[in-house]
Scaffold this active site. Structure first.
Site, mmCIF file in Angstrom:
data_model
loop_
_atom_site.group_PDB
_atom_site.id
_atom_site.type_symbol
_atom_site.label_atom_id
_atom_site.label_comp_id
_atom_site.label_asym_id
_atom_site.label_seq_id
_atom_site.Cartn_x
_atom_site.Cartn_y
_atom_site.Cartn_z
ATOM 1 N N HIS A 153 -4.283 6.451 1.795
ATOM 2 C CA HIS A 153 -4.493 6.025 3.176
ATOM 3 C C HIS A 153 -3.179 5.955 3.945
ATOM 4 O O HIS A 153 -3.176 6.007 5.185
ATOM 5 C CB HIS A 153 -5.179 4.652 3.185
ATOM 6 N N TYR A 157 -3.020 -3.732 9.281
ATOM 7 C CA TYR A 157 -4.053 -2.952 8.605
ATOM 8 C C TYR A 157 -4.491 -1.755 9.441
ATOM 9 O O TYR A 157 -4.454 -1.781 10.667
ATOM 10 C CB TYR A 157 -5.225 -3.847 8.235
ATOM 11 N N ASN A 169 -7.295 -0.422 10.273
ATOM 12 C CA ASN A 169 -8.354 -0.559 11.280
ATOM 13 C C ASN A 169 -7.916 -1.346 12.508
ATOM 14 O O ASN A 169 -8.699 -1.545 13.440
ATOM 15 C CB ASN A 169 -9.612 -1.190 10.672
ATOM 16 N N TYR A 191 0.805 -1.223 0.000
ATOM 17 C CA TYR A 191 0.000 0.000 0.000
ATOM 18 C C TYR A 191 0.844 1.282 0.000
ATOM 19 O O TYR A 191 0.334 2.346 0.326
ATOM 20 C CB TYR A 191 -0.945 -0.001 1.202
ATOM 21 N N ASN A 202 -11.034 4.983 10.624
ATOM 22 C CA ASN A 202 -11.007 3.688 11.295
ATOM 23 C C ASN A 202 -9.739 3.454 12.114
ATOM 24 O O ASN A 202 -9.782 2.786 13.157
ATOM 25 C CB ASN A 202 -11.179 2.558 10.277
#
Length: 231
Positions: free
Chosen positions: A29, A102, A104, A24, A160
């Protein structure tokens, strides 16, 4: 224009949030870890040496480094309203790169490491804590190139990662350094998810490397302590 009055030693932890890298990397994000890296490079230029990230023994999903004796505009800044002079914080600075789990699950990822960090900070009877946490995260409500520093307890704006930090670390006050990524025209949740997980274009990366970084540097004002300044 204010001038430096005193220098007070504090500890500061800057934590950049992101999804697992390299998968990512350079996505919207993950702008929190991207800006953390750019800020680290800027400080390395100031001190004239490289400070490599290390794998945390407390969390396999976090890389960290520490830089001693950096002057930072760490909130809350103490301002003498009569003389307009400012107490600048001389900080032992910790940089945490949450880049392996991740978004969240950010609170779960950081909890043990934040707890361990707090154990190593001397206790004090002062009202102002010796350790200040600042979390760098992506912000849809701000346009690309804009940043905003928000005090503990303010709205999470649906993020999140911030929600999980509050859930897992409810007793750790932290400032939020929101990094603007803009918002897609569509408000459909699926389109928004695709947008934040999409990669920055070369022109957008250029804005982050210049305009956004300049605002963060102006906001935090990191610079090394000179030998003639009292500690």
């Amino acid at each position: 224009m204010s001038t430096v009055r005193t220098v007070t030693k504090r500890f500061t932890c800057l934590t950049g949030l992101g999804n697992p890298e390299p998968q990512y990397r350079n996505t919207r994000h993950n702008v929190g870890v991207l800006i953390l890296d750019l800020l680290k490079e800027k400080m390395e230029q100031e001190i004239g040496r490289t400070v490599p990230y290390k794998q945390s023994s407390k969390s396999k999903y976090v890389h960290y480094c520490s830089i001693k004796n950096m002057l930072l505009n760490v909130p809350p800044i103490q301002v003498n309203k009569k003389t307009m002079t400012t107490d600048i914080i001389s900080s032992i600075l910790y940089l945490l790169r949450s880049d392996g789990n991740y978004m969240n699950l950010s609170g779960e990822t950081l909890r043990s490491l934040w707890n361990e960090l707090s154990k190593g900070i001397p206790r004090t009877t002062e009202k102002t804590p010796l350790l200040t946490h600042i979390v760098l995260h992506d912000e849809l409500s701000l346009p690309l190139g804009k940043v905003q520093l928000r005090i503990p307890g303010r709205s999470l704006r649906g993020h999140n990662g911030l929600k999980d930090i509050l859930r897992m670390c409810p007793n750790v006050p932290h400032y939020k350094l929101a990094i603007g990524i803009g918002r897609p025209e569509s408000h459909d949740p699926r389109d928004v998810a695709d947008y934040v997980l999409g990669k920055f274009s070369p022109s957008e990366l250029d804005i982050l490397h210049t305009k956004t970084l300049a605002q963060v540097v102006k906001l935090l004002g990191p610079m090394p302590v000179r030998t003639h300044e009292p500690l």
